[in-house]
Design a protein around this motif. Structure first.
Motif, PDB file in Angstrom:
ATOM      1  N   SER A 287      13.637  -7.649  15.681  1.00 17.52           N
ATOM      2  CA  SER A 287      12.640  -8.675  15.376  1.00 17.52           C
ATOM      3  C   SER A 287      11.425  -8.024  14.730  1.00 17.52           C
ATOM      4  CB  SER A 287      12.210  -9.381  16.668  1.00 17.52           C
ATOM      5  OG  SER A 287      11.013 -10.107  16.461  1.00 17.52           O
ATOM      6  N   LEU A 288      10.801  -8.740  13.799  1.00 12.36           N
ATOM      7  CA  LEU A 288       9.565  -8.254  13.186  1.00 12.36           C
ATOM      8  C   LEU A 288       8.331  -8.957  13.748  1.00 12.36           C
ATOM      9  CD1 LEU A 288      10.563  -7.790   9.434  1.00 12.36           C
ATOM     10  CD2 LEU A 288      10.622  -6.141  11.311  1.00 12.36           C
ATOM     11  N   ARG A 289       8.510  -9.785  14.764  1.00  9.80           N
ATOM     12  CA  ARG A 289       7.348 -10.386  15.422  1.00  9.80           C
ATOM     13  C   ARG A 289       6.463  -9.273  16.011  1.00  9.80           C
ATOM     14  NH1 ARG A 289       6.095 -15.725  14.377  1.00  9.80           N
ATOM     15  NH2 ARG A 289       8.030 -16.905  14.107  1.00  9.80           N
ATOM     16  N   ASN A 290       5.167  -9.345  15.733  1.00 11.64           N
ATOM     17  CA  ASN A 290       4.194  -8.365  16.246  1.00 11.64           C
ATOM     18  C   ASN A 290       4.528  -6.936  15.822  1.00 11.64           C
ATOM     19  OD1 ASN A 290       2.890 -10.494  17.927  1.00 11.64           O
ATOM     20  ND2 ASN A 290       4.796 -10.351  19.085  1.00 11.64           N
ATOM     21  N   VAL A 291       5.248  -6.790  14.715  1.00 16.27           N
ATOM     22  CA  VAL A 291       5.741  -5.475  14.321  1.00 16.27           C
ATOM     23  C   VAL A 291       4.619  -4.484  14.032  1.00 16.27           C
ATOM     24  CG1 VAL A 291       5.916  -6.053  11.853  1.00 16.27           C
ATOM     25  CG2 VAL A 291       7.418  -4.297  12.838  1.00 16.27           C
ATOM     26  N   ALA A 292       3.473  -4.976  13.590  1.00 10.68           N
ATOM     27  CA  ALA A 292       2.368  -4.063  13.292  1.00 10.68           C
ATOM     28  C   ALA A 292       1.841  -3.365  14.540  1.00 10.68           C
ATOM     29  CB  ALA A 292       1.234  -4.821  12.601  1.00 10.68           C
ATOM     30  N   LEU A 293       2.193  -3.903  15.725  1.00 11.99           N
ATOM     31  CA  LEU A 293       1.666  -3.371  16.985  1.00 11.99           C
ATOM     32  C   LEU A 293       2.608  -2.385  17.660  1.00 11.99           C
ATOM     33  CD1 LEU A 293       0.386  -6.762  18.480  1.00 11.99           C
ATOM     34  CD2 LEU A 293      -0.908  -5.095  17.121  1.00 11.99           C
ATOM     35  N   THR A 294       3.788  -2.149  17.091  1.00 10.56           N
ATOM     36  CA  THR A 294       4.807  -1.395  17.838  1.00 10.56           C
ATOM     37  C   THR A 294       5.350  -0.167  17.115  1.00 10.56           C
ATOM     38  OG1 THR A 294       6.548  -2.871  17.005  1.00 10.56           O
ATOM     39  CG2 THR A 294       5.521  -3.442  19.128  1.00 10.56           C
ATOM     40  N   PRO A 295       4.491   0.639  16.468  1.00 12.07           N
ATOM     41  CA  PRO A 295       5.021   1.885  15.924  1.00 12.07           C
ATOM     42  C   PRO A 295       5.354   2.845  17.055  1.00 12.07           C
ATOM     43  CG  PRO A 295       2.629   1.882  15.790  1.00 12.07           C
ATOM     44  CD  PRO A 295       3.031   0.515  16.293  1.00 12.07           C
ATOM     45  N   PRO A 296       6.204   3.826  16.826  1.00  8.90           N
ATOM     46  CA  PRO A 296       6.967   4.103  15.610  1.00  8.90           C
ATOM     47  C   PRO A 296       8.187   3.178  15.495  1.00  8.90           C
ATOM     48  CG  PRO A 296       7.513   5.711  17.277  1.00  8.90           C
ATOM     49  CD  PRO A 296       6.420   4.860  17.862  1.00  8.90           C
ATOM     50  N   TYR A 297       8.858   3.207  14.340  1.00 10.84           N
ATOM     51  CA  TYR A 297       9.877   2.212  14.034  1.00 10.84           C
ATOM     52  C   TYR A 297      11.287   2.796  13.947  1.00 10.84           C
ATOM     53  CZ  TYR A 297       5.627  -0.307  12.971  1.00 10.84           C
ATOM     54  OH  TYR A 297       4.386  -0.878  13.061  1.00 10.84           O
ATOM     55  N   HIS A 299      15.485   2.683  15.505  1.00 17.60           N
ATOM     56  CA  HIS A 299      16.076   3.106  16.781  1.00 17.60           C
ATOM     57  C   HIS A 299      15.717   4.548  17.115  1.00 17.60           C
ATOM     58  CE1 HIS A 299      18.849   5.109  14.073  1.00 17.60           C
ATOM     59  NE2 HIS A 299      19.328   5.783  15.099  1.00 17.60           N
ATOM     60  N   ASP A 300      15.453   5.350  16.075  1.00 18.91           N
ATOM     61  CA  ASP A 300      15.135   6.763  16.306  1.00 18.91           C
ATOM     62  C   ASP A 300      13.637   7.042  16.292  1.00 18.91           C
ATOM     63  OD1 ASP A 300      14.628   6.369  13.637  1.00 18.91           O
ATOM     64  OD2 ASP A 300      16.046   7.866  12.887  1.00 18.91           O
ATOM     65  N   GLY A 301      12.834   5.997  16.089  1.00 19.95           N
ATOM     66  CA  GLY A 301      11.389   6.180  16.080  1.00 19.95           C
ATOM     67  C   GLY A 301      10.903   7.113  14.988  1.00 19.95           C
ATOM     68  N   SER A 302      11.633   7.156  13.868  1.00 21.97           N
ATOM     69  CA  SER A 302      11.340   8.144  12.824  1.00 21.97           C
ATOM     70  C   SER A 302      10.229   7.729  11.874  1.00 21.97           C
ATOM     71  CB  SER A 302      12.613   8.430  12.017  1.00 21.97           C
ATOM     72  OG  SER A 302      13.086   7.245  11.393  1.00 21.97           O
ATOM     73  N   ALA A 303       9.933   6.446  11.779  1.00 24.49           N
ATOM     74  CA  ALA A 303       8.891   5.978  10.861  1.00 24.49           C
ATOM     75  C   ALA A 303       7.616   5.721  11.649  1.00 24.49           C
ATOM     76  CB  ALA A 303       9.340   4.712  10.142  1.00 24.49           C
ATOM     77  N   GLU A 304       6.573   6.451  11.343  1.00 27.17           N
ATOM     78  CA  GLU A 304       5.345   6.374  12.125  1.00 27.17           C
ATOM     79  C   GLU A 304       4.433   5.232  11.697  1.00 27.17           C
ATOM     80  OE1 GLU A 304       3.402  10.136  12.113  1.00 27.17           O
ATOM     81  OE2 GLU A 304       5.060  11.179  13.111  1.00 27.17           O
ATOM     82  N   THR A 305       4.577   4.758  10.464  1.00 29.12           N
ATOM     83  CA  THR A 305       3.709   3.686   9.975  1.00 29.12           C
ATOM     84  C   THR A 305       4.535   2.521   9.475  1.00 29.12           C
ATOM     85  OG1 THR A 305       3.635   4.472   7.682  1.00 29.12           O
ATOM     86  CG2 THR A 305       2.039   5.423   9.238  1.00 29.12           C
ATOM     87  N   LEU A 306       3.896   1.348   9.419  1.00 28.97           N
ATOM     88  CA  LEU A 306       4.568   0.152   8.933  1.00 28.97           C
ATOM     89  C   LEU A 306       4.939   0.313   7.466  1.00 28.97           C
ATOM     90  CD1 LEU A 306       5.496  -2.699   9.599  1.00 28.97           C
ATOM     91  CD2 LEU A 306       3.181  -3.511   9.098  1.00 28.97           C
ATOM     92  N   GLU A 307       4.030   0.880   6.685  1.00 32.36           N
ATOM     93  CA  GLU A 307       4.311   1.095   5.261  1.00 32.36           C
ATOM     94  C   GLU A 307       5.469   2.066   5.066  1.00 32.36           C
ATOM     95  OE1 GLU A 307       0.287  -0.545   5.687  1.00 32.36           O
ATOM     96  OE2 GLU A 307       1.366   1.087   6.671  1.00 32.36           O
ATOM     97  N   GLY A 308       5.522   3.102   5.909  1.00 32.80           N
ATOM     98  CA  GLY A 308       6.631   4.052   5.821  1.00 32.80           C
ATOM     99  C   GLY A 308       7.960   3.411   6.144  1.00 32.80           C
TER     100      GLY A 308
END
Length: 346
Positions: A287-297, A299-308
């Motif tokens: 889900s992308l609901r509230n996605v800006a609040l839940t970094p990193p992204y 399943h592996d948590g590899s993307a630290e920012t929303l833009e990344g």
């Protein structure tokens, strides 16, 4: 060669249109399912989903809940006595002040043991069609049970926990008022599930936009939404939860895992459940609901920012690297998905 390039562009556009039409169809089917079926156990009642002409639907403002169960479940959700070492609770991984997640690539469990995958948010969990990144569980109740019995997560010692709650007057009174058989393993999980199903975040600015308030989004945010649809992001991220209702391979166009390297069993995704080779690297779309609040992204948590995360998605899922300006516009749109919980904007 010129005709070949033109033919490829035509096929790409045809495939994109087909994906968007499929997304709209999936959203309509999922909306019908949510409005006519209970999502889980006795804690859930049918949810009416607003009709829109968009592939995304707003979260309903009011959802019927059992307030007594929810209040009890909220206490249990925070109670460390459900963990073997009396140090870990559900909120350890699902912190509501941090978007319902942990904001770590891997969350700590019993004695510091790390989860194998990034912890998804618990907000709006009722709108997911399956649970876990690999979609192992169809019922939230079963998903909760697996976490509580996992020796690296909660490792719940049931008899010890039950006796502790029975000997706590406030808990004993609440259980006896709600459940004829009082404090039991099933009733503890039922109350927690009722609470989890209440964790909905309606009335985001984008929801208000969908409901007819065209001033709820700026021109840049509306352009970000247009790009989100035009480039095919919406083919996987649609419906009430802007995702959470289908499986997709991670790396539909490019080989994400080969480029990232250090492949682990957790990267196999749904293959770990089905043992079907076609399911290797397949995951439940988040889900992308509230996605800006839940970094990193991811399943592996590899993307630290929303833009990344957007840049990775457009490269490996769509095969269409975007300009930084386009990525920034989509990120602006995604930030409008932050909802409201208990009257406060997240």
């Amino acid at each position: 060669m010129k005709f070949l390039r033109i033919d490829r562009r035509i096929r790409r556009r045809f495939n994109l249109v087909a994906l968007i039409l499929l997304a709209i169809l999936v959203a309509l089917i999922w909306r019908h399912f949510l409005s006519s079926e209970s999502v889980n156990l006795r804690a859930t009642k049918p949810v009416e989903i607003a009709q829109t002409n968009e592939p995304i639907q707003p979260i309903p403002i009011a959802i019927a809940i059992d307030s007594a169960k929810v209040a009890l479940g909220e206490k249990l959700f925070q109670d460390v006595r459900l963990s073997q070492n009396n140090r870990v609770s559900c909120v350890s991984c699902h912190n509501l002040s941090q978007g319902g997640a942990a904001r770590r690539s891997h969350s700590p469990g019993i004695d510091g043991a790390k989860t194998k995958v990034n912890t998804p948010t618990v907000f709006n969990v009722r709108f997911n069609f399956r649970f876990n990144w690999d979609g192992e569980f169809e019922r939230l109740f079963d998903h909760l049970d697996a976490l509580m019995t996992n020796p690296k997560v909660m490792d719940t010692q049931w008899q010890k926990a039950i006796e502790s709650f029975q000997n706590t007057p406030e808990y004993a009174r609440s259980f006896n008022q709600i459940y004829p058989d009082g404090v039991t393993q099933t009733n503890i999980k039922d109350a927690i599930v009722a609470y989890e199903l209440s964790l909905n975040t309606p009335n985001s600015r984008f929801d208000r936009f969908l409901s007819g308030n065209k001033q709820a989004l700026t021109a840049a945010e509306q352009e970000g939404y247009r790009l989100f649809k035009a480039y095919g992001c919406v083919s996987c991220h649609q419906g009430v939860n802007v995702g959470g209702n289908m499986f997709q391979p991670f790396g539909a166009i490019g080989n994400y895992f080969a480029d990232r390297g250090n492949i682990t069993k957790a990267d196999y995704g749904r293959y770990n459940i089905t043992k079907n080779e076609a399911d290797r690297y397949v995951f439940r779309v988040p889900s992308l609901r509230n996605v800006a609040l839940t970094p990193p992204y991811f399943h592996d948590g590899s993307a630290e920012t929303l833009e990344g995360a957007i840049a990775i998605m457009t490269k490996y899922q769509l095969g269409r690297p975007l300009s930084q300006e386009q990525i920034d516009l989509i990120a602006q749109f995604l930030r409008t998905l932050n909802g409201v919980y208990q009257g406060k904007a997240l």
